[in-house]
Design an enzyme around this catalytic site. Structure first.
Site, PDB file in Angstrom:
ATOM      1  N   ARG A 167      34.808  59.732  80.755  1.00  0.00           N
ATOM      2  CA  ARG A 167      33.608  60.349  81.337  1.00  0.00           C
ATOM      3  C   ARG A 167      32.349  60.012  80.545  1.00  0.00           C
ATOM      4  O   ARG A 167      31.265  60.441  80.891  1.00  0.00           O
ATOM      5  CB  ARG A 167      33.795  61.869  81.433  1.00  0.00           C
ATOM      6  CG  ARG A 167      34.962  62.252  82.313  1.00  0.00           C
ATOM      7  CD  ARG A 167      35.012  63.735  82.616  1.00  0.00           C
ATOM      8  NE  ARG A 167      36.253  64.032  83.324  1.00  0.00           N
ATOM      9  CZ  ARG A 167      37.292  64.649  82.801  1.00  0.00           C
ATOM     10  NH1 ARG A 167      37.261  65.034  81.546  1.00  0.00           N
ATOM     11  NH2 ARG A 167      38.371  64.884  83.498  1.00  0.00           N
ATOM     12  N   VAL A 168      32.504  59.264  79.465  1.00  0.00           N
ATOM     13  CA  VAL A 168      31.358  58.837  78.656  1.00  0.00           C
ATOM     14  C   VAL A 168      31.217  57.327  78.738  1.00  0.00           C
ATOM     15  O   VAL A 168      30.123  56.781  78.816  1.00  0.00           O
ATOM     16  CB  VAL A 168      31.533  59.273  77.177  1.00  0.00           C
ATOM     17  CG1 VAL A 168      30.454  58.666  76.301  1.00  0.00           C
ATOM     18  CG2 VAL A 168      31.508  60.794  77.068  1.00  0.00           C
TER      19      VAL A 168
END
Length: 509
Positions: free
Chosen positions: A371-372
């Site tokens: 998610r990063v």
């Protein structure tokens, strides 16, 4: 024998002058129940939650045995015993210390193997350090954190290309037992050799032989020079296994406050949850789902929230966490796996079917996500691997239809199958052989842009090895440019294309 009054007087005078009359306040209690690493103590009215206690008993080396107060009840205090709990007996005296559990921190720990109390386990003498950090600390708040946008290279093609990690991220490694979860963490640690990342490897509930094997691998590949191993093996009490990841986090936080980047591997948190369940049931805490106590989510959330990248006012360093969770028959919807998935910034899912099919590491690009990642990926890798996940997903869908025969497929579909097959093969990687960013970019560029479409799949492994040797010997400038800038600009790309053409023209396959 002559007794001289002046000598006696002078000795008494010295003793009176050196007499320390300072009062020490401590709450004193008595052990009323002891066993299985737990003690119930009566009389500690002033005891605080998570306070360190000292028993009158000593271990085999003469050190006082310590405990940690967890249950504060009306009449008694429930404590976990840290160390040799068989030495603690009913009727033993216990006193409060006014301190919280802490662990020695600092550069003196680098290259060492310690237990969750900071005691050395590698028979290389005592650890000399002046500072210590509390084992339990409040995680950095929202204002203290900064955006995660700096990559942390694992050296594994499948991860750095499709599930990239950033410094300060929490990325879960999840899968069934003996499927290569620990191998990813070990490779990531080995890949930091010669870099600016300090590593902390926390072994929870593993066999002593496996921990020794891991340490031997680190030493063989030169990784112990930047690594600290915290071990609470299966032979240790559940109390020490419960404490181990928090001790590892405290060691990592010290380096973060010094402005350094740290990678922490928690291997694994399933066993940590089991240890906490055991401790809680022994302390007679009410059980909930699957007999875990009600605060089992908080157990891991307060640990993993301590991984962060902080601003300059708080040191400017980062802690990247790679927790490991073991699933049963690939069930990611079980209690502990779903808890940790919801806390972390993505997961690397290892699939048994892929592992059995010879795909190592057995990462599933469909369920795995970071998610990063995109923000923390270098420009060069973004350009090369941008379509990689999509290509592989489409290939897996087409693969099911292709089983019925490829004669009726159109040329575009056949090309997609050919490309996907070679990309899948290209993402295979032997253990303990991490690749640099430049090696990964130049190799994946060749695969994604169709330069390998005519190469037989069974020849790709040998071809890859020859390609890396060719690039290092003849086109080191291209590799250096990618490593220095992190980008693949037009001139570097043209040089790379020429190098690939030259290489493919010089090899027979």
């Amino acid at each position: 024998m002559v007794i001289r009054a002046e000598e006696i007087a002078s000795i008494l005078k010295q003793q009176i002058e050196g007499f320390d009359a300072e009062a020490v306040e401590a709450s004193v209690g008595t052990v009323i129940v002891a066993g299985d690493g737990i003690a119930e103590i009566h009389g500690l009215g002033e005891c605080m939650s998570s306070e360190l206690l000292e028993f009158s008993s000593s271990d085999s080396e003469g050190r006082p045995i310590r405990g940690l107060a967890l249950n504060l009840e009306e009449e008694t205090v429930g404590a976990i015993i840290l160390g040799d709990y068989s030495a603690v007996k009913e009727g033993d005296e216990v006193r409060t210390t006014g301190l919280v559990a802490s662990i020695p921190v600092g550069d003196a720990l680098v290259g060492r193997v310690v237990n969750p109390l900071g005691d050395p386990m590698d028979e290389r003498g005592p650890i000399t350090t002046t500072e210590s950090f509390p084992v339990e600390r409040i995680a950095p708040d929202v204002v203290s954190r900064v955006h995660v946008d700096e990559p942390l290279q694992t050296g594994i093609k499948a991860i750095d290309a499709m599930i990239p990690l950033g410094r300060g991220q929490r990325e879960l490694i999840i899968g069934d037992r003996s499927i290569g979860k620990s191998a990813i963490g070990i490779d990531a640690v080995i890949n930091q050799k010669g870099g600016d990342v300090t590593c902390v490897y926390v072994a929870i509930g593993q066999k002593d032989s496996k921990v020794a094997q891991t340490v031997a691998i680190f030493e063989e590949y030169g990784a112990m020079d930047h690594t600290i191993v915290v071990s609470a093996s299966a032979a240790e009490s559940a109390a020490l296994q419960y404490l181990a990841p928090y001790a590892g986090a405290a060691i990592a936080e010290y380096f973060m406050t010094q402005g350094r980047d740290v990678l922490v591997i928690y291997d694994d948190l399933s066993k940590h949850a089991w240890a906490y369940r055991e401790v809680s049931l022994l302390l007679k805490r009410p059980p909930g789902r699957e007999a875990y106590p009600g605060d089992v989510f908080y157990l891991h959330s307060r640990l993993l929230e301590r991984a962060a990248r902080v601003d300059e006012a708080n040191g400017g360093g980062s802690v990247t966490a790679l927790p490991v969770i073991e699933t049963q028959a690939g069930d990611v919807s079980a209690y502990i796996p779903t808890n940790v998935i919801s806390i972390t910034d993505g997961q690397i899912f290892l699939e048994l079917d892929l592992f059995n099919a010879g795909q190592r590491p057995a990462t599933n690009p469909g369920i795995s996500v970071s998610r990063v990642g995109g923000d923390a990926q270098t420009k060069a890798m973004k350009k090369v691997a941008g379509t990689l996940r999509l290509d592989l997903s489409q290939y897996r869908e087409l693969q099911a239809f292709a089983q019925f025969g490829t004669d009726d497929l159109d040329a575009a579909t056949r090309l997609q199958l050919t490309r996907g097959e070679r990309l899948t093969e290209l993402l295979k990687q032997p253990q303990y052989q991490p690749l640099t960013l430049a090696q990964q970019v130049t190799l994946l560029y060749m695969g994604v842009n169709g330069h390998l479409d005519q190469v037989p799949v069974d020849k790709l492994g040998d071809l890859e090895k020859a390609y890396h040797e060719f690039m290092a010997a003849n086109h080191a400038g291209v590799l250096d440019a990618i490593m220095t800038t992190g980008d693949l600009d037009e001139s570097t790309e043209e040089s790379l294309k020429a190098a690939i053409t030259e290489f493919l023209g010089s090899v027979a396959y």
